[in-house]
Scaffold this motif. Structure first.
Motif, mmCIF file in Angstrom:
data_model
loop_
_atom_site.group_PDB
_atom_site.id
_atom_site.type_symbol
_atom_site.label_atom_id
_atom_site.label_comp_id
_atom_site.label_asym_id
_atom_site.label_seq_id
_atom_site.Cartn_x
_atom_site.Cartn_y
_atom_site.Cartn_z
ATOM 1 N N ALA A 105 1.175 -1.091 -0.074
ATOM 2 C CA ALA A 105 -0.193 0.237 -0.503
ATOM 3 C C ALA A 105 0.948 0.871 -0.046
ATOM 4 O O ALA A 105 2.279 1.240 0.564
ATOM 5 C CB ALA A 105 -1.220 -0.112 1.009
ATOM 6 N N ILE A 106 0.344 2.227 -0.407
ATOM 7 C CA ILE A 106 0.733 3.386 -0.670
ATOM 8 C C ILE A 106 1.244 4.190 0.679
ATOM 9 O O ILE A 106 -0.018 4.415 1.440
ATOM 10 C CB ILE A 106 0.292 4.833 -1.614
ATOM 11 C CG1 ILE A 106 0.567 4.399 -2.881
ATOM 12 C CG2 ILE A 106 1.128 6.135 -1.119
ATOM 13 C CD1 ILE A 106 -0.363 4.840 -3.726
ATOM 14 N N HIS A 131 18.231 -0.553 0.477
ATOM 15 C CA HIS A 131 18.409 -1.487 1.096
ATOM 16 C C HIS A 131 17.524 -1.657 1.904
ATOM 17 O O HIS A 131 17.522 -3.345 2.346
ATOM 18 C CB HIS A 131 20.392 -1.524 2.155
ATOM 19 C CG HIS A 131 21.483 -1.030 1.735
ATOM 20 N ND1 HIS A 131 21.932 -1.887 0.396
ATOM 21 C CD2 HIS A 131 21.988 -0.450 2.181
ATOM 22 C CE1 HIS A 131 23.464 -1.410 0.174
ATOM 23 N NE2 HIS A 131 23.574 -0.483 0.556
ATOM 24 N N LEU A 132 17.058 -1.169 1.615
ATOM 25 C CA LEU A 132 15.560 -1.123 2.447
ATOM 26 C C LEU A 132 14.263 -2.291 1.332
ATOM 27 O O LEU A 132 13.308 -2.919 2.008
ATOM 28 C CB LEU A 132 14.794 -0.294 3.006
ATOM 29 C CG LEU A 132 15.987 0.628 3.694
ATOM 30 C CD1 LEU A 132 15.169 1.974 4.643
ATOM 31 C CD2 LEU A 132 14.841 -0.168 5.662
ATOM 32 N N ASN A 133 14.179 -2.204 0.266
ATOM 33 C CA ASN A 133 13.493 -2.757 -0.520
ATOM 34 C C ASN A 133 11.853 -1.786 -0.580
ATOM 35 O O ASN A 133 11.188 -2.495 -0.896
ATOM 36 C CB ASN A 133 13.312 -4.180 0.034
ATOM 37 C CG ASN A 133 12.654 -4.978 -1.280
ATOM 38 O OD1 ASN A 133 13.145 -4.680 -2.431
ATOM 39 N ND2 ASN A 133 11.565 -5.477 -1.113
ATOM 40 N N ILE A 134 12.355 -0.583 -0.071
ATOM 41 C CA ILE A 134 11.027 0.511 -0.190
ATOM 42 C C ILE A 134 10.833 0.292 -2.002
ATOM 43 O O ILE A 134 12.085 1.316 -2.562
ATOM 44 C CB ILE A 134 11.443 1.519 0.482
ATOM 45 C CG1 ILE A 134 11.263 1.000 2.308
ATOM 46 C CG2 ILE A 134 10.310 2.520 0.296
ATOM 47 C CD1 ILE A 134 10.903 1.594 3.273
ATOM 48 N N GLN A 135 9.990 0.437 -2.060
ATOM 49 C CA GLN A 135 9.190 0.881 -3.736
ATOM 50 C C GLN A 135 9.138 2.353 -3.520
ATOM 51 O O GLN A 135 7.517 2.743 -2.947
ATOM 52 C CB GLN A 135 7.780 0.177 -4.803
ATOM 53 C CG GLN A 135 8.580 -1.422 -4.099
ATOM 54 C CD GLN A 135 10.202 -1.761 -5.315
ATOM 55 O OE1 GLN A 135 10.393 -1.682 -6.091
ATOM 56 N NE2 GLN A 135 11.275 -2.606 -4.539
ATOM 57 N N VAL A 136 9.450 3.610 -4.378
ATOM 58 C CA VAL A 136 9.768 5.074 -4.559
ATOM 59 C C VAL A 136 9.112 5.252 -5.770
ATOM 60 O O VAL A 136 9.502 4.523 -7.031
ATOM 61 C CB VAL A 136 10.656 4.922 -3.986
ATOM 62 C CG1 VAL A 136 10.142 6.747 -4.092
ATOM 63 C CG2 VAL A 136 11.364 5.690 -3.075
ATOM 64 N N ASP A 148 1.516 5.451 -15.573
ATOM 65 C CA ASP A 148 1.700 5.857 -13.810
ATOM 66 C C ASP A 148 0.683 4.311 -13.366
ATOM 67 O O ASP A 148 0.779 4.011 -12.497
ATOM 68 C CB ASP A 148 0.811 6.767 -13.529
ATOM 69 C CG ASP A 148 2.148 8.138 -13.909
ATOM 70 O OD1 ASP A 148 3.439 7.921 -13.921
ATOM 71 O OD2 ASP A 148 2.358 9.323 -13.460
ATOM 72 N N ILE A 149 -0.369 4.474 -14.371
ATOM 73 C CA ILE A 149 -1.687 3.844 -13.883
ATOM 74 C C ILE A 149 -1.143 2.083 -13.984
ATOM 75 O O ILE A 149 -1.445 1.188 -12.721
ATOM 76 C CB ILE A 149 -2.341 4.085 -14.637
ATOM 77 C CG1 ILE A 149 -3.515 5.482 -14.297
ATOM 78 C CG2 ILE A 149 -3.687 2.739 -14.354
ATOM 79 C CD1 ILE A 149 -4.839 5.641 -15.655
ATOM 80 N N MET A 150 -0.484 1.966 -14.503
ATOM 81 C CA MET A 150 0.128 0.491 -14.787
ATOM 82 C C MET A 150 1.557 0.230 -13.910
ATOM 83 O O MET A 150 1.240 -0.991 -12.909
ATOM 84 C CB MET A 150 1.392 0.652 -16.006
ATOM 85 C CG MET A 150 0.496 0.056 -17.787
ATOM 86 S SD MET A 150 -1.221 -0.888 -17.550
ATOM 87 C CE MET A 150 0.117 -2.137 -17.703
ATOM 88 N N THR A 155 3.523 -3.579 -6.138
ATOM 89 C CA THR A 155 3.496 -1.972 -4.927
ATOM 90 C C THR A 155 4.486 -1.197 -4.832
ATOM 91 O O THR A 155 5.475 -0.850 -6.119
ATOM 92 C CB THR A 155 4.467 -3.707 -4.593
ATOM 93 O OG1 THR A 155 4.092 -4.352 -4.439
ATOM 94 C CG2 THR A 155 4.596 -3.102 -2.735
ATOM 95 N N VAL A 156 3.845 -0.362 -4.570
ATOM 96 C CA VAL A 156 4.478 1.032 -4.490
ATOM 97 C C VAL A 156 4.346 1.581 -2.702
ATOM 98 O O VAL A 156 3.127 1.170 -2.156
ATOM 99 C CB VAL A 156 3.566 2.083 -5.460
ATOM 100 C CG1 VAL A 156 4.160 3.489 -5.023
ATOM 101 C CG2 VAL A 156 4.115 2.115 -6.572
ATOM 102 N N HIS A 157 5.198 1.343 -2.479
ATOM 103 C CA HIS A 157 5.280 2.229 -1.033
ATOM 104 C C HIS A 157 5.007 3.981 -0.419
ATOM 105 O O HIS A 157 4.318 4.537 0.228
ATOM 106 C CB HIS A 157 5.868 1.883 0.771
ATOM 107 C CG HIS A 157 6.585 0.043 -0.200
ATOM 108 N ND1 HIS A 157 7.544 -0.331 -0.574
ATOM 109 C CD2 HIS A 157 5.125 -0.872 0.818
ATOM 110 C CE1 HIS A 157 7.306 -1.726 -0.503
ATOM 111 N NE2 HIS A 157 6.024 -1.938 -0.101
ATOM 112 N N ILE A 158 6.012 4.527 -1.911
ATOM 113 C CA ILE A 158 6.023 5.620 -1.220
ATOM 114 C C ILE A 158 6.094 7.040 -2.786
ATOM 115 O O ILE A 158 6.533 6.458 -3.713
ATOM 116 C CB ILE A 158 7.600 6.328 -0.612
ATOM 117 C CG1 ILE A 158 7.917 6.013 0.472
ATOM 118 C CG2 ILE A 158 8.054 7.676 -0.690
ATOM 119 C CD1 ILE A 158 9.042 6.135 1.207
#
Length: 411
Positions: A105-106, A131-136, A148-150, A155-158
Motif C-alpha cells: 500500500a502507499i 538497502h530497504l527494498n522500499i518501492q518509490v 503511471d496507472i500501470m 507495489t508502491v510504498h512511497i
C-alpha cells in the motif's frame, strides 16, 4: 560644517533617548551550529543507516537534528529552514524508517510544487533507501498517465508527486491513499499558493483520519498558517531562520504619489513618538536632497551614504549613536552596519526592490527583540514589489491607520 549634517541643521535639539538594556537572550545563533548528534542516535534500521552513509552524510545538519527525532514519534511538524540545508533528508529519513514493506500500500505521499523537485526528491529517497527494498514512485504532470496507472498495479510504498497528477490518479481510484499515514509538503508556501491550495485540500480528504503531516518551507505566509490551523494537530514548530523573522516590528504602508512623499514624511514626524529614526532612500543623490528637505522642515537630521569619506561616515554614525540627532537619512549601502538600539522607527522613503534589502532595512528597528515600527511610502509603481516582498518573507505589511498605537513601538 560637519559632514552628513545638512545646511541649517541646528543643534538645539537634545535627544531624550531611551536605550533598551542589552539582553543576552536575543543574540542570534549561527544556523550552522549543530548539537553534535549522530544518525545512530535515532535508532534507525541498519539498512537505512547504510544508505545514509553511502550517500555521504556523516552527521545530521541542524534541520535534520530538529526534524528527524520528532517526525519519528508521529507528531505533525511545521519546519522552516533555508534551501540547501538538508531538508529533503530531514523528512525522507523518518518516512523511510516508518514504511512497512510487508504492506502492499502507499504509506507516504511527498508533495512538491515542480517536476524537477519531484525527480530530485524521489532520487534522494531511492538512494537513502537502497538497502530497504522500499518501492518509490515519482509521478508528475507532463508524463504518460497510462504508464503511471500501470506502475500503480505493482507495489508502491512511497509516492513523490506534484499535486495535479496525484489528485488525478486518486480521483480515478488508481492511487489509493486510505493507508497513506504520512503526508509531506516540501516548499509548502508554494504548495499553498492559490494555484495549488484547492488541490491540496482535496488530496488531504483522501487520507485516513489518523495521519501525520510534515510541512517544510523557507517562508511561512498567511496561507501556511491557515492550513496549519485547519489540518495540523499540535504541530512541533521548528524555525532555523530567526534572522528572517520580523519579531516586534509592526509594518505599515501608505500609498502616495512621488510628489506627496515629503509632505507625508512631515505628517509622520508630527504624529509619531520617534525615539530615533532611520529614513532610507534608493540613491545617494536622494539621500542628500531629502536630508536638506527634512532640515528645512525644522527637524534635526544627519545623512550617511557609501560615497562619503570613511572618516565622515564614522563621525556621523558615532554622533547619531550617541543621540546628537533624532533622524538619519541613509542609503542601502550602509544598512547592514547600523546597529543602534535606540532606533524605534524605520521609514522607507523609497521602497526597496527586493526582500533581502527590505529585511535588512526594517531590521534596523526593534533590535534585540525590542519593539519597532516600519512605515513604507508606496507609489503606484511599487505595488507589485510590495506584494512580492510580503509573499517572499511570509509577512504582512498593513495599510497605515489614522493613528498608530504608541504601545506598538514604544516601551
Amino acid at each position: 560644517m560637519a559632514p552628513g549634517v545638512p545646511p541649517n541643521s541646528g543643534d538645539n535639539w537634545k535627544a531624550q533617548l531611551v536605550v533598551p538594556p542589552k539582553d543576552e537572550r536575543y543574540r542570534t545563533e549561527d544556523v550552522t551550529a549543530t548539537k553534535g548528534n549522530e544518525f545512530e542516535d535515532y535508532f534507525l534500521k541498519r539498512e537505512l543507516l547504510m544508505g545514509i552513509y553511502e550517500k555521504g552524510f556523516e552527521r545530521p545538519s541542524p534541520i535534520q537534528e530538529e526534524s528527524i527525532p520528532i517526525a519519528l514519534t508521529g507528531r505533525d511538524v511545521l519546519a522552516r529552514a533555508k534551501n540547501g540545508t538538508g531538508k529533503t533528508a530531514a523528512f525522507s529519513i523518518p518516512v523511510l524508517e516508518k514504511v512497512d514493506i510487508t504492506k502492499n500500500a502507499i504509506q507516504a505521499l511527498l508533495l512538491v510544487p515542480t517536476r524537477e523537485l519531484a525527480l530530485q526528491t524521489s532520487q534522494v529517497c531511492k538512494e537513502l533507501g537502497k538497502h530497504l527494498n522500499i518501492q518509490v514512485m515519482v509521478t508528475t504532470g507532463g508524463t504518460s498517465l497510462k504508464d503511471d496507472i500501470m506502475r500503480l498495479y505493482n507495489t508502491v510504498h512511497i509516492v513523490v508527486a506534484t499535486p495535479g497528477r496525484i489528485l488525478d490518479l486518486t480521483t480515478k481510484g488508481v492511487a489509493k491513499l486510505d493507508q497513506c499515514n504520512v503526508l509531506v509538503m516540501d516548499e509548502a508556501d508554494k504548495l499553498l499558493s492559490p494555484e495549488f491550495q484547492p488541490l491540496i485540500e482535496q488530496i488531504v480528504g483522501f487520507l485516513p483520519r489518523e495521519r501525520q503531516i510534515l510541512l517544510y518551507s523557507a517562508t511561512f505566509p498567511v496561507t501556511v498558517k491557515e492550513f496549519k490551523d485547519r489540518f495540523l494537530r499540535k504541530p512541533y514548530v521548528i524555525n532555523l531562520m530567526e534572522e528572517l523573522t520580523l519579531k516586534g516590528v509592526t509594518q505599515y504602508y501608505a500609498f502616495v504619489e512621488e510628489k506627496q512623499k515629503v509632505h507625508c514624511l512631515n505628517t509622520l514626524f508630527s504624529k509619531l513618538q520617534i525615539n530615533q529614526s532611520i529614513i532610507f532612500c534608493n540613491s545617494v543623490n536622494r539621500v542628500e536632497l531629502l536630508a536638506k528637505k527634512i532640515t528645512e522642515l525644522g527637524y534635526s537630521c544627519f545623512y550617511i551614504h557609501a560615497k562619503m569619506l570613511q572618516s565622515h561616515r564614522n563621525r556621523v554614525f558615532h554622533d547619531f549613536r550617541n543621540g546628537a540627532c533624532r533622524n538619519l537619512v541613509s542609503s542601502d549601502l550602509f544598512t547592514r552596519g547600523i546597529d543602534i538600539q535606540a532606533v524605534n522607527v524605520v521609514i522607507n522613503f523609497d521602497f526597496p526592490k527586493n526582500s533581502e534589502t527590505y529585511l535588512h532595512r526594517v531590521g534596523r528597528s526593534g533590535r534585540f527583540g525590542h519593539l519597532g515600527l516600519a512605515v513604507n511610502l508606496i507609489t503606484y509603481d511599487d505595488r507589485f514589489n510590495l506584494y512580492k516582498i510580503e509573499q517572499e518573507l511570509g509577512t504582512e505589511i498593513k495599510p497605515i491607520p489614522p493613528t498608530i498605537e504608541q504601545s506598538l513601538y514604544c516601551r
